[in-house]
Design a protein around this motif. Structure first.
Motif, PDB file in Angstrom:
ATOM      1  N   SER A  84       0.905  -1.271   0.126  1.00  0.00           N
ATOM      2  CA  SER A  84       0.101   0.075   0.009  1.00  0.00           C
ATOM      3  C   SER A  84       0.798   1.291   0.091  1.00  0.00           C
ATOM      4  CB  SER A  84      -0.920   0.045   1.412  1.00  0.00           C
ATOM      5  OG  SER A  84      -0.358   0.086   2.611  1.00  0.00           O
ATOM      6  N   ALA A 135      -8.023  -1.859  -0.674  1.00  0.00           N
ATOM      7  CA  ALA A 135      -8.741  -1.454   0.586  1.00  0.00           C
ATOM      8  C   ALA A 135      -7.932  -0.991   1.641  1.00  0.00           C
ATOM      9  CB  ALA A 135      -9.498  -2.805   1.092  1.00  0.00           C
ATOM     10  N   VAL A 171      -7.498   2.526   0.448  1.00  0.00           N
ATOM     11  CA  VAL A 171      -8.697   3.562   0.653  1.00  0.00           C
ATOM     12  C   VAL A 171      -9.011   3.887   2.302  1.00  0.00           C
ATOM     13  CG1 VAL A 171     -11.275   3.450   0.400  1.00  0.00           C
ATOM     14  CG2 VAL A 171      -9.634   2.449  -1.190  1.00  0.00           C
ATOM     15  N   MET A 184      -6.279   7.910   0.146  1.00  0.00           N
ATOM     16  CA  MET A 184      -5.652   7.741  -1.015  1.00  0.00           C
ATOM     17  C   MET A 184      -4.508   8.580  -1.109  1.00  0.00           C
ATOM     18  SD  MET A 184      -6.924   5.324  -2.925  1.00  0.00           S
ATOM     19  CE  MET A 184      -6.424   5.657  -4.626  1.00  0.00           C
ATOM     20  N   MET A 197     -13.395  -1.209   5.670  1.00  0.00           N
ATOM     21  CA  MET A 197     -13.520  -0.165   4.440  1.00  0.00           C
ATOM     22  C   MET A 197     -14.708   0.498   4.353  1.00  0.00           C
ATOM     23  SD  MET A 197     -12.490  -0.549   0.448  1.00  0.00           S
ATOM     24  CE  MET A 197     -14.043  -1.530   0.250  1.00  0.00           C
ATOM     25  N   LEU A 246     -15.526   4.606   4.914  1.00  0.00           N
ATOM     26  CA  LEU A 246     -15.992   5.268   3.735  1.00  0.00           C
ATOM     27  C   LEU A 246     -17.380   5.935   4.117  1.00  0.00           C
ATOM     28  CD1 LEU A 246     -15.300   3.007   0.588  1.00  0.00           C
ATOM     29  CD2 LEU A 246     -14.096   5.169   1.188  1.00  0.00           C
ATOM     30  N   GLY A 276     -10.836   8.820   3.949  1.00  0.00           N
ATOM     31  CA  GLY A 276      -9.775   7.719   4.626  1.00  0.00           C
ATOM     32  C   GLY A 276      -9.483   8.201   6.092  1.00  0.00           C
TER      33      GLY A 276
END
Length: 294
Positions: free
Chosen positions: A29, A235, A238, A242, A278, A282, A288
């Motif tokens: 990530s 995931a 996110v 990002m 996630m 969201l 995030g």
């Protein structure tokens, strides 16, 4: 000693396994966050390049007799060069287009890379032995600590923190951030922004390859090994936000531990707990946990 009816050694072993998975999540990530944050490209090819790092490590051992330590340095360099070629020949033409074009292009690159290696090696796993220096385990009294898994966690943390420091605390990192926001202004100071962008992509995919070499002795090497992992890593990105470097590191490690604990208390949910988190994040904070609200 038991914790909620679970023996302490079993609990700690599962926590360690979760931390190892979290180290891979953090490394992957982080590379995605670097590429998206500085190039504004959603790099779906990251999982294939993770696989490529592991396969190159196996090929170095099988065909050239190179050991783990050589391939830990060499494989990321080779993948970085491949990344530079990808960026210069394909990605640089879509930077100003919608994100979906980058996603579709890198998805196509993924299918090509995976298809080539699947046609050569099939889908069965390729074994890669643990290096002799890190073989065995250490008895800590309250648990048995596999030496190689401890090395994975330490190496991942060192690389992740070094990357965060470079991007957030150094002049080079300041140039990188400024170059993505106002390239014309940065070029006026004599900085070669296109070269900087190319090297940034190469560095981001090198992180994926480094994670792949680390993973080689832990999981069976397969041309499809990055497929399932990359979905979880997206995931993680996110959830962390990002483009957030710190968010990728903290969220990757944290979700790995949460996933490990879920396998202890409710194994049926271990494959979906990351996606459940996630959805909740969201709904409550669309940018995030570490992302910036626009």
């Amino acid at each position: 000693m038991d914790i909620f009816g679970i023996p302490l050694p079993a609990m700690l072993s599962q926590l360690l396994l979760g931390l190892v998975n979290g180290a891979f999540y953090a490394m992957l990530s982080l590379g995605l966050a670097v590429i998206f944050g500085l190039l504004n490209v959603i790099n779906f090819a990251h999982g294939a390049l993770f696989m490529l790092g592991a396969v190159l490590a196996w090929m170095g051992m099988e065909y050239a007799g190179l050991n783990y330590w050589v391939m830990l340095l060499l494989a990321p360099v080779v993948v970085a060069v491949i990344g530079v070629v990808i960026e210069k020949t394909m990605l640089r033409w879509i930077y100003k287009l919608d994100h979906i074009y980058g996603l579709l292009l890198t998805l196509g690159i993924t299918l090509v890379i995976e298809g080539v290696f699947r046609s050569i090696y099939g889908v069965s796993g390729l074994p890669y032995s643990t290096p002799d220096l890190l073989a065995g385990a250490t008895d800590l009294g309250f648990m048995i600590l596999p030496n190689y898994r401890a090395w994975v966690v330490v190496a991942s943390l060192v690389v992740c923190l070094a990357t965060w420091y470079m991007i957030e605390k150094t002049k080079l990192g300041a140039y990188l951030r400024a170059g993505t926001e106002n390239p014309k202004l940065v070029e006026a100071f004599g900085v070669n922004v296109p070269l900087m962008v190319t090297l940034t992509y190469g560095f981001g995919v090198a992180l994926a390859a480094f994670a792949g070499v680390l993973a080689a002795p832990v999981i069976q090497i397969s041309p499809l090994m990055g497929q399932n992992l990359i979905i979880v890593v997206f995931a993680v990105v996110v959830i962390g936000g990002m483009g957030s470097i710190l968010g990728s590191i903290v969220t990757g490690l944290g979700l790995g531990v949460i996933e490990g604990l879920t396998k202890v208390f409710y194994p049926e949910a271990s494959s979906t707990v990351v996606f459940l988190i996630m959805v909740i994040v969201l709904l409550l904070r669309p940018a995030g946990l570490f992302g910036r609200e626009k």
